[in-house]
Write an enzyme that holds these catalytic residues in place. Structure first.
Site, short mmCIF file in Angstrom:
data_model
loop_
_atom_site.label_atom_id
_atom_site.label_comp_id
_atom_site.label_asym_id
_atom_site.label_seq_id
_atom_site.Cartn_x
_atom_site.Cartn_y
_atom_site.Cartn_z
N ILE A 12 56.90 50.54 -9.62
CA ILE A 12 56.38 51.38 -8.52
C ILE A 12 57.11 51.04 -7.22
O ILE A 12 57.41 51.93 -6.42
CB ILE A 12 54.85 51.20 -8.41
CG1 ILE A 12 54.20 51.56 -9.76
CG2 ILE A 12 54.29 52.11 -7.30
CD1 ILE A 12 52.73 51.25 -9.87
N ASP A 31 62.34 40.29 -3.77
CA ASP A 31 61.87 40.30 -5.16
C ASP A 31 62.41 39.03 -5.82
O ASP A 31 63.57 38.66 -5.59
CB ASP A 31 62.41 41.55 -5.88
CG ASP A 31 61.64 41.89 -7.14
OD1 ASP A 31 61.13 43.03 -7.23
OD2 ASP A 31 61.56 41.04 -8.06
N ASN A 32 61.60 38.38 -6.66
CA ASN A 32 62.12 37.18 -7.34
C ASN A 32 62.76 37.52 -8.68
O ASN A 32 63.22 36.64 -9.39
CB ASN A 32 61.03 36.11 -7.51
CG ASN A 32 59.95 36.53 -8.49
OD1 ASN A 32 60.01 37.61 -9.06
ND2 ASN A 32 58.96 35.67 -8.67
N ASP A 51 60.77 34.42 -3.72
CA ASP A 51 59.43 34.45 -4.29
C ASP A 51 58.41 34.60 -3.15
O ASP A 51 58.57 33.99 -2.09
CB ASP A 51 59.20 33.12 -5.03
CG ASP A 51 57.98 33.19 -5.91
OD1 ASP A 51 58.14 33.18 -7.14
OD2 ASP A 51 56.84 33.24 -5.37
N ALA A 74 54.38 42.77 -5.29
CA ALA A 74 54.87 41.62 -6.06
C ALA A 74 53.74 40.87 -6.75
O ALA A 74 53.41 39.75 -6.37
CB ALA A 74 55.64 40.69 -5.13
N TYR A 141 43.01 39.75 -14.07
CA TYR A 141 43.94 40.60 -13.30
C TYR A 141 43.16 41.40 -12.25
O TYR A 141 43.51 41.39 -11.06
CB TYR A 141 44.70 41.55 -14.25
CG TYR A 141 45.36 42.69 -13.55
CD1 TYR A 141 46.41 42.47 -12.66
CD2 TYR A 141 44.93 44.00 -13.76
CE1 TYR A 141 47.00 43.53 -11.99
CE2 TYR A 141 45.52 45.06 -13.10
CZ TYR A 141 46.55 44.82 -12.21
OH TYR A 141 47.14 45.87 -11.54
N PHE A 169 45.42 54.44 -10.35
CA PHE A 169 44.92 54.64 -11.71
C PHE A 169 46.15 54.47 -12.62
O PHE A 169 46.89 53.52 -12.45
CB PHE A 169 44.11 55.93 -11.80
CG PHE A 169 42.71 55.68 -11.22
CD1 PHE A 169 42.55 55.31 -9.89
CD2 PHE A 169 41.59 55.70 -12.03
CE1 PHE A 169 41.30 54.97 -9.37
CE2 PHE A 169 40.33 55.36 -11.52
CZ PHE A 169 40.19 55.00 -10.20
N ASN A 170 46.42 55.34 -13.57
CA ASN A 170 47.50 55.02 -14.53
C ASN A 170 48.85 55.56 -14.05
O ASN A 170 49.15 56.75 -14.23
CB ASN A 170 47.14 55.55 -15.90
CG ASN A 170 46.02 54.74 -16.52
OD1 ASN A 170 44.91 54.70 -16.00
ND2 ASN A 170 46.30 54.05 -17.61
N HIS A 189 52.06 49.76 -21.90
CA HIS A 189 51.47 51.02 -21.42
C HIS A 189 51.66 52.15 -22.43
O HIS A 189 52.66 52.23 -23.12
CB HIS A 189 52.08 51.41 -20.07
CG HIS A 189 51.75 50.41 -19.00
ND1 HIS A 189 52.63 49.45 -18.59
CD2 HIS A 189 50.61 50.22 -18.30
CE1 HIS A 189 52.05 48.70 -17.67
NE2 HIS A 189 50.83 49.15 -17.47
N1 UFG Z 1 46.53 52.55 -25.75
C1 UFG Z 1 46.60 52.80 -27.12
N2 UFG Z 1 47.66 52.30 -27.80
C2 UFG Z 1 48.65 51.58 -27.20
C3 UFG Z 1 48.57 51.33 -25.82
C4 UFG Z 1 47.50 51.83 -25.10
O1 UFG Z 1 45.72 53.43 -27.70
O2 UFG Z 1 49.57 51.15 -27.92
C5 UFG Z 1 45.40 53.08 -25.00
C6 UFG Z 1 44.61 52.01 -24.29
O3 UFG Z 1 43.66 51.45 -25.14
C7 UFG Z 1 44.00 52.81 -23.12
C8 UFG Z 1 45.05 53.89 -22.84
O4 UFG Z 1 45.89 53.92 -24.00
O5 UFG Z 1 42.83 53.43 -23.58
C9 UFG Z 1 45.90 53.56 -21.64
O6 UFG Z 1 46.38 52.24 -21.79
P1 UFG Z 1 47.47 51.60 -20.81
O7 UFG Z 1 47.70 50.20 -21.30
O8 UFG Z 1 48.63 52.50 -20.67
O9 UFG Z 1 46.75 51.59 -19.40
P2 UFG Z 1 45.35 50.95 -18.96
O10 UFG Z 1 44.42 52.08 -18.65
O11 UFG Z 1 44.87 49.93 -19.90
O12 UFG Z 1 45.82 50.13 -17.69
C10 UFG Z 1 46.11 50.70 -16.45
C11 UFG Z 1 47.16 49.85 -15.76
C12 UFG Z 1 46.66 48.46 -15.56
C13 UFG Z 1 45.34 48.51 -14.83
C14 UFG Z 1 44.38 49.46 -15.49
C15 UFG Z 1 43.20 49.70 -14.61
O13 UFG Z 1 48.33 49.85 -16.51
O14 UFG Z 1 47.59 47.70 -14.83
O15 UFG Z 1 44.96 50.73 -15.69
O16 UFG Z 1 42.13 50.10 -15.36
F1 UFG Z 1 44.77 47.28 -14.86
#
Ligand code: UFG
Length: 329
Positions: A12, A31-32, A51, A74, A141, A169-170, A189
């Site tokens: 980001i 950035d480290n 750092d 960071a 986290y 959010f995502n 992700h």
């Molecule tokens: N998922 C799968 N299979 C995978 C990976 C993910 O089914 O292989 C699902 C997860 O269970 C979740 C959805 O896809 O239901 C999204 O998962 P992500 O890991 O992409 O994202 P998250 O919603 O878990 O996490 C994001 C950010 C985090 C933050 C979080 C806040 O990436 O940094 O939102 O709720 F902490």
């Protein structure tokens, strides 16, 4: 005067640097490179490999440059890892914020724009989630980001440093020219993992649970394009420049997509069938996370441009097909 982007070589951060430059801002990156990539650093930008926990290095940057505001990206971001290694998260994230705020206050820098997360809410009490809803993180986290917000709030009240905390959010997608994008090691992700199947790097995508209380049983998330997130940081800078008070804002699209819907959209974008398998639930996954971003739209005058999930995925696909090994580092 310049802005300092801590974590400007990350996902980001690098997109925000690009949008800042486009807006005519002078940018400096710190950035480290523990998670960021040298190849993601714009060659025209002054770069300090340092750092965030090194106060001497930060104060040197503040002494050598006229810094108006700090953007703080960071931090470590893996919720699952944070459960196993909480102190790693408290050290880099919380202690890192401590040192950054000390350096800023000692050098008279009074604006900070912070990369927060929906993880501060934990299991939401209602959908869509608003900024004044309860914050009960369900992993270290999320705890670390909430503590970092509290630190900024207290320092803001006591020492006049104003902040904007942006609760993403995502984050998803990549720059439209495909030159910078998402490259995490390990990748956790959903969208990049789904795209690894048509890229031939993964046999199938595992769906983490299909027994959630959602229409198709898979988790629903609010996917927001990384360039829209980046633009929100510029809105936040201008808000603080205009005298805006310290504040918190959600950044999401306001639309939710299930894991299955993301896989379907990725099939359309790539034109390929994506093999999927059902797996167990992943610990700590709320069933639905959807933002209300009304506050950011109203107060920051933020207007996200990417409202189509296929368009968002197609920018990610463009990045991954042109960089099958990411930045290659
Ligand atoms: N998922 C799968 N299979 C995978 C990976 C993910 O089914 O292989 C699902 C997860 O269970 C979740 C959805 O896809 O239901 C999204 O998962 P992500 O890991 O992409 O994202 P998250 O919603 O878990 O996490 C994001 C950010 C985090 C933050 C979080 C806040 O990436 O940094 O939102 O709720 F902490």
């Amino acid at each position: 005067m310049a802005v300092l982007v801590c974590g400007g070589a990350g996902y980001i951060g690098s997109h925000t640097v690009r949008q800042l430059l486009k807006a005519g801002e002078e940018v400096i990156i710190a950035d480290n490179l523990s998670k960021g990539h040298r190849a993601a650093i714009n060659p025209d930008v002054k770069f300090y490999e340092c750092d965030i926990r090194d106060k001497g290095a930060l104060k040197k940057i503040f002494a050598e440059n006229k810094i108006e505001a700090v953007f703080h990206f960071a931090a470590y971001i893996e919720a699952g890892e944070s459960v196993e290694l909480p102190l790693k998260y408290f050290n880099n994230n919380v202690y890192g914020m401590q040192i950054l705020l000390e350096a800023m206050t000692e050098c008279g820098i009074d604006k900070i724009i912070f990369s927060s997360t929906a993880a501060v809410y934990g299991e939401p009490e209602k959908i869509p989630i608003a900024e004044d809803d309860a914050t009960f993180p369900v992993n270290p986290y999320g705890d670390s980001k909430l503590i970092m917000e509290i630190m900024m709030r207290r320092v803001s009240a006591a020492q006049g440093v104003r902040f904007v905390s942006l609760r993403y959010f995502n984050a998803s997608g990549a720059s439209e020219d495909g030159s910078i994008g998402e490259d995490h090691h390990p990748e956790t992700h959903l969208i990049p993992l789904v795209l690894q199947v048509p890229l031939g790097k993964r046999d199938h995508i595992t769906i983490f649970g299909n027994d959630y209380p959602t229409p198709d049983g898979t988790c629903i998330r609010d996917y927001i394009h990384v360039l829209d997130l980046a633009d929100a940081h510029i809105c936040a800078l201008n808000y603080l420049r205009g005298g805006g008070a310290s504040n918190f804002f959600n950044l999401g699209s306001g639309q939710g997509f299930s894991v299955k819907e993301i896989i379907d959209a990725a099939e359309k974008v790539t034109g390929q069938k994506i093999k999927k398998e059902l797996g167990a639930r992943r610990a700590g996954d709320p069933a639905r996370l959807i933002a209300s971003s009304d506050k950011a739209r109203k107060i920051l005058k933020w207007a996200p441009q990417f409202d189509d999930i296929e368009k968002i995925i197609s920018t990610a696909w463009n990045w991954h097909t042109s960089h099958p090994n990411g930045y290659g580092d």
